[in-house]
Write a protein that holds these residues in place. Structure first.
Motif, PDB file in Angstrom:
ATOM      1  N   TRP A  25       0.801  -1.223   0.000  1.00 55.73           N
ATOM      2  CA  TRP A  25       0.000   0.000   0.000  1.00 55.73           C
ATOM      3  C   TRP A  25       0.833   1.272   0.000  1.00 55.73           C
ATOM      4  CZ3 TRP A  25       0.590   3.425   4.032  1.00 55.73           C
ATOM      5  CH2 TRP A  25       1.240   2.928   5.166  1.00 55.73           C
ATOM      6  N   ALA A  26       2.105   1.178   0.424  1.00 60.26           N
ATOM      7  CA  ALA A  26       2.934   2.384   0.558  1.00 60.26           C
ATOM      8  C   ALA A  26       4.088   2.365  -0.436  1.00 60.26           C
ATOM      9  CB  ALA A  26       3.450   2.516   1.977  1.00 60.26           C
ATOM     10  N   ALA A  27       3.802   2.141  -1.696  1.00 59.91           N
ATOM     11  CA  ALA A  27       4.849   2.184  -2.710  1.00 59.91           C
ATOM     12  C   ALA A  27       5.379   3.606  -2.861  1.00 59.91           C
ATOM     13  CB  ALA A  27       4.289   1.684  -4.046  1.00 59.91           C
ATOM     14  N   PRO A  28       6.680   3.764  -3.154  1.00 58.00           N
ATOM     15  CA  PRO A  28       7.242   5.117  -3.300  1.00 58.00           C
ATOM     16  C   PRO A  28       6.630   5.829  -4.507  1.00 58.00           C
ATOM     17  CG  PRO A  28       8.810   3.448  -4.025  1.00 58.00           C
ATOM     18  CD  PRO A  28       7.679   2.710  -3.391  1.00 58.00           C
ATOM     19  N   ARG A  29       6.375   7.136  -4.340  1.00 52.95           N
ATOM     20  CA  ARG A  29       5.747   7.911  -5.422  1.00 52.95           C
ATOM     21  C   ARG A  29       6.721   8.929  -5.999  1.00 52.95           C
ATOM     22  NH1 ARG A  29       1.983   8.069  -1.351  1.00 52.95           N
ATOM     23  NH2 ARG A  29       2.413  10.280  -0.973  1.00 52.95           N
ATOM     24  N   ASP A  30       7.156   9.884  -5.199  1.00 50.44           N
ATOM     25  CA  ASP A  30       8.078  10.909  -5.685  1.00 50.44           C
ATOM     26  C   ASP A  30       8.897  11.421  -4.498  1.00 50.44           C
ATOM     27  OD1 ASP A  30       6.591  13.195  -4.413  1.00 50.44           O
ATOM     28  OD2 ASP A  30       5.063  12.560  -5.853  1.00 50.44           O
ATOM     29  N   TRP A  31       9.856  12.295  -4.808  1.00 47.66           N
ATOM     30  CA  TRP A  31      10.792  12.758  -3.779  1.00 47.66           C
ATOM     31  C   TRP A  31      10.143  13.661  -2.743  1.00 47.66           C
ATOM     32  CZ3 TRP A  31      15.569  11.074  -2.687  1.00 47.66           C
ATOM     33  CH2 TRP A  31      16.203  10.269  -3.634  1.00 47.66           C
TER      34      TRP A  31
ATOM     35  N   GLN B  96       7.926  12.829  -0.869  1.00 50.19           N
ATOM     36  CA  GLN B  96       7.727  11.980   0.315  1.00 50.19           C
ATOM     37  C   GLN B  96       8.883  12.123   1.295  1.00 50.19           C
ATOM     38  OE1 GLN B  96       6.770   8.367  -2.246  1.00 50.19           O
ATOM     39  NE2 GLN B  96       5.530   7.944  -0.454  1.00 50.19           N
ATOM     40  N   VAL B  97      10.080  12.379   0.784  1.00 48.35           N
ATOM     41  CA  VAL B  97      11.240  12.541   1.657  1.00 48.35           C
ATOM     42  C   VAL B  97      11.073  13.800   2.503  1.00 48.35           C
ATOM     43  CG1 VAL B  97      13.735  12.877   1.733  1.00 48.35           C
ATOM     44  CG2 VAL B  97      12.734  11.279   0.087  1.00 48.35           C
TER      45      VAL B  97
ATOM     46  N   PRO C 292      16.219   9.153   5.614  1.00 49.43           N
ATOM     47  CA  PRO C 292      15.043   9.183   4.722  1.00 49.43           C
ATOM     48  C   PRO C 292      15.408   9.164   3.246  1.00 49.43           C
ATOM     49  CG  PRO C 292      14.722  10.697   6.544  1.00 49.43           C
ATOM     50  CD  PRO C 292      16.145  10.224   6.631  1.00 49.43           C
ATOM     51  N   ILE C 293      16.510   9.811   2.892  1.00 49.08           N
ATOM     52  CA  ILE C 293      16.950   9.802   1.495  1.00 49.08           C
ATOM     53  C   ILE C 293      17.386   8.390   1.099  1.00 49.08           C
ATOM     54  CG2 ILE C 293      18.631  10.744  -0.131  1.00 49.08           C
ATOM     55  CD1 ILE C 293      18.731  13.258   1.647  1.00 49.08           C
ATOM     56  N   ALA C 294      18.171   7.758   1.965  1.00 55.72           N
ATOM     57  CA  ALA C 294      18.614   6.391   1.692  1.00 55.72           C
ATOM     58  C   ALA C 294      17.430   5.431   1.629  1.00 55.72           C
ATOM     59  CB  ALA C 294      19.603   5.942   2.769  1.00 55.72           C
ATOM     60  N   ALA C 295      16.446   5.630   2.492  1.00 52.89           N
ATOM     61  CA  ALA C 295      15.270   4.756   2.502  1.00 52.89           C
ATOM     62  C   ALA C 295      14.473   4.893   1.215  1.00 52.89           C
ATOM     63  CB  ALA C 295      14.386   5.083   3.706  1.00 52.89           C
ATOM     64  N   TYR C 296      14.378   6.106   0.702  1.00 52.20           N
ATOM     65  CA  TYR C 296      13.629   6.301  -0.546  1.00 52.20           C
ATOM     66  C   TYR C 296      14.349   5.605  -1.711  1.00 52.20           C
ATOM     67  CZ  TYR C 296      10.962   8.490  -4.264  1.00 52.20           C
ATOM     68  OH  TYR C 296      10.162   8.693  -5.345  1.00 52.20           O
ATOM     69  N   ILE C 297      15.667   5.674  -1.723  1.00 48.19           N
ATOM     70  CA  ILE C 297      16.435   4.984  -2.774  1.00 48.19           C
ATOM     71  C   ILE C 297      16.239   3.470  -2.650  1.00 48.19           C
ATOM     72  CG2 ILE C 297      18.753   4.529  -3.640  1.00 48.19           C
ATOM     73  CD1 ILE C 297      19.498   7.386  -2.740  1.00 48.19           C
ATOM     74  N   LEU C 298      16.326   2.953  -1.430  1.00 50.19           N
ATOM     75  CA  LEU C 298      16.100   1.520  -1.210  1.00 50.19           C
ATOM     76  C   LEU C 298      14.691   1.113  -1.607  1.00 50.19           C
ATOM     77  CD1 LEU C 298      17.084  -1.206  -0.089  1.00 50.19           C
ATOM     78  CD2 LEU C 298      16.346  -0.438   2.181  1.00 50.19           C
TER      79      LEU C 298
END
Length: 456
Positions: free
Chosen positions: A232-238, A240-241, A293-299
């Motif tokens: 349900w929480a797929a990454p969308r855009d930056w 979110q960071v 948070p930046i690293a988590a978004y990349i992961l």
């Protein structure tokens, strides 16, 4: 008679602990269990640890087993109950508070220690939640303590193994705990560049080998990845960071105070780390935590899962950096410190008040929903819910015979988890939704909390 400074600090922190734990107990007493906590409750009710280990892969719980095991032991020792279920989180959060306070007290002094601790308290909500995040915070903070002691060659016979155990604990608490390795890796690189050689082979090896911990949980990881494509929480855009940083700092007021202290301290008065008790390697590590948070978004581009709370250890870096900035700006000026601390105390008090009102209101909404189900059941009618999370919560607090009668409206885009005992619910196909008549919208604030009556 003048009391020694260390005694004063310990007495003050003890008084703070009593106030904080009392407040957490009061908040926990009015906060109902939510969906993920209900999953913790069901898993902790297993008869033994072996049964718990076997149940986790099919439970839908996307976390390693350490926190569930700690909760299981608390339940076995003290009995089932909402307070007991949240006891590991409360104690872990207190440990994290103690670590951040005494680390900052040693490195930056008393006012900065209280300032950093109050920034840290922006995430008090996770202390009253039966999930793994408070334990993740505590283990991340303890990892820094033992890493710092090991690099200063203090009792390395104990601190190096303790650092390894804490990192294993971090990875055994949450799968995104692997991100906590990055700040320490950056710190080791900083140390090695300063010495122009590998600064500490032991701690470097621990950081490199720690991910092997995940081999123990391979079956759980495979089970989690089975439904990751529909998470349900797929990454969308930056953006979110950016929202994640606001989430980590709690209210807008704390975020503003954090930004102001950092700007004034680090930009207007350039940082001289060693004079402030913080060296370059410390700064690198805390910047690494702040960048999680930046690293988590990349992961998340690989895992297809980005939730702000997954990056919670970043608050360690944010709190320390804010304390450094405040130290540089306020210096030894008691009036400046008094204003800064007073403002953040007021902001946190308002935040606690908001949480109390929100959770009290949610409890009222739940009680109204339970009364509605009772009325419809007495009239021989079924109740159909529009939100599956609220259905699980309602089913937990209703009498078993009423909980079994609940039905749920199944929208076409509803995420369907693997069938098992933890996600079993009664549903009706969307084609039948035209036969549903609105019973009442229980609360306009929570749009998903709608109850429908099925007319046969």
């Amino acid at each position: 008679m003048q009391w020694p400074g260390k005694i004063v600090d310990r007495v003050a922190f003890t008084g703070f602990s009593v106030v904080m734990l009392s407040a957490l107990w009061a908040l926990s007493s009015i906060k109902d269990l939510w969906t993920d906590e209900l999953l913790t409750l069901r898993l902790s009710a297993k008869p033994d640890l072996l049964a718990l280990w076997r149940a986790i892969p099919s439970s839908g719980d996307a976390t390693p087993p350490l926190f569930i095991a700690l909760t299981f032991l608390c339940v076995k020792l003290f009995g089932a109950g909402e307070i007991v279920l949240r006891l590991p989180s409360v104690l872990a959060y207190w440990v994290a508070c103690a670590v951040i306070f005494f680390v900052l007290l040693k490195k930056l002094g008393r006012p900065a220690a209280w300032f950093g601790l109050l920034i840290w308290l922006a995430q008090f909500r996770f202390a009253v939640e039966a999930r793994s995040y408070a334990v993740l915070l505590a283990l991340s903070a303890l990892s820094y303590v033992f890493w710092d002691a090991a690099r200063q060659r203090r009792a390395r016979r104990y601190t190096v193994p303790a650092f390894a155990l804490c990192l294993i604990g971090v990875l055994s608490t949450h799968y995104y705990g692997c991100l906590v390795l990055l700040p320490f890796a950056a710190g080791e690189v900083s140390r090695s560049l300063g010495k122009r050689r590998l600064a500490d082979p032991a701690t470097s090896a621990i950081i490199c080998l720690a991910p092997l911990t995940y081999l123990l949980y391979s079956s759980m990881i495979r089970a989690v990845s089975a439904f990751s494509t529909g998470f349900w929480a797929a990454p969308r855009d930056w953006s979110q960071v950016l929202w994640t940083y606001q989430f980590l700092l709690g209210t807008g007021g704390v975020a503003l105070l954090f930004g102001g202290s950092l700007l004034l301290g680090l930009v207007l008065q350039p940082l001289a780390p060693r004079s402030a008790g913080i060296d370059r390697d410390d700064v690198v590590v805390f910047l690494g935590f702040a960048a999680l948070p930046i690293a988590a978004y990349i992961l998340a581009q690989l895992t297809n899962a980005f939730v702000s709370r997954y990056t919670l250890p970043a608050i360690l870096g944010l709190a320390v950096l804010a304390a450094i900035g405040a130290k540089r700006f306020c210096g030894e000026d008691g009036r400046r410190w008094g204003v800064a601390l007073s403002v953040i105390i007021v902001i946190l008090a308002l935040d606690v008040r908001l949480a109390y009102k929100t959770w009290s209101h949610e409890r009222l909404v739940l009680r109204e929903a339970m009364n509605a189900v009772e009325r419809e059941a007495s009239a021989g009618r079924e109740v159909v819910l529009a939100d599956h999370n609220f259905r699980k919560k309602l089913a937990h607090y209703l009498r078993p015979e009423l909980a079994k009668s609940l039905r749920m409206l199944m929208p076409n885009d509803l995420l369907v988890y693997p069938a098992n005992e933890d996600f079993l619910y009664l549903g009706i196909p969307p084609a039948e939704s035209k036969n549903l008549q609105p019973l009442r919208q229980i609360d306009k604030t929570f749009g998903l909390y709608q109850v429908f009556r099925a007319d046969r």
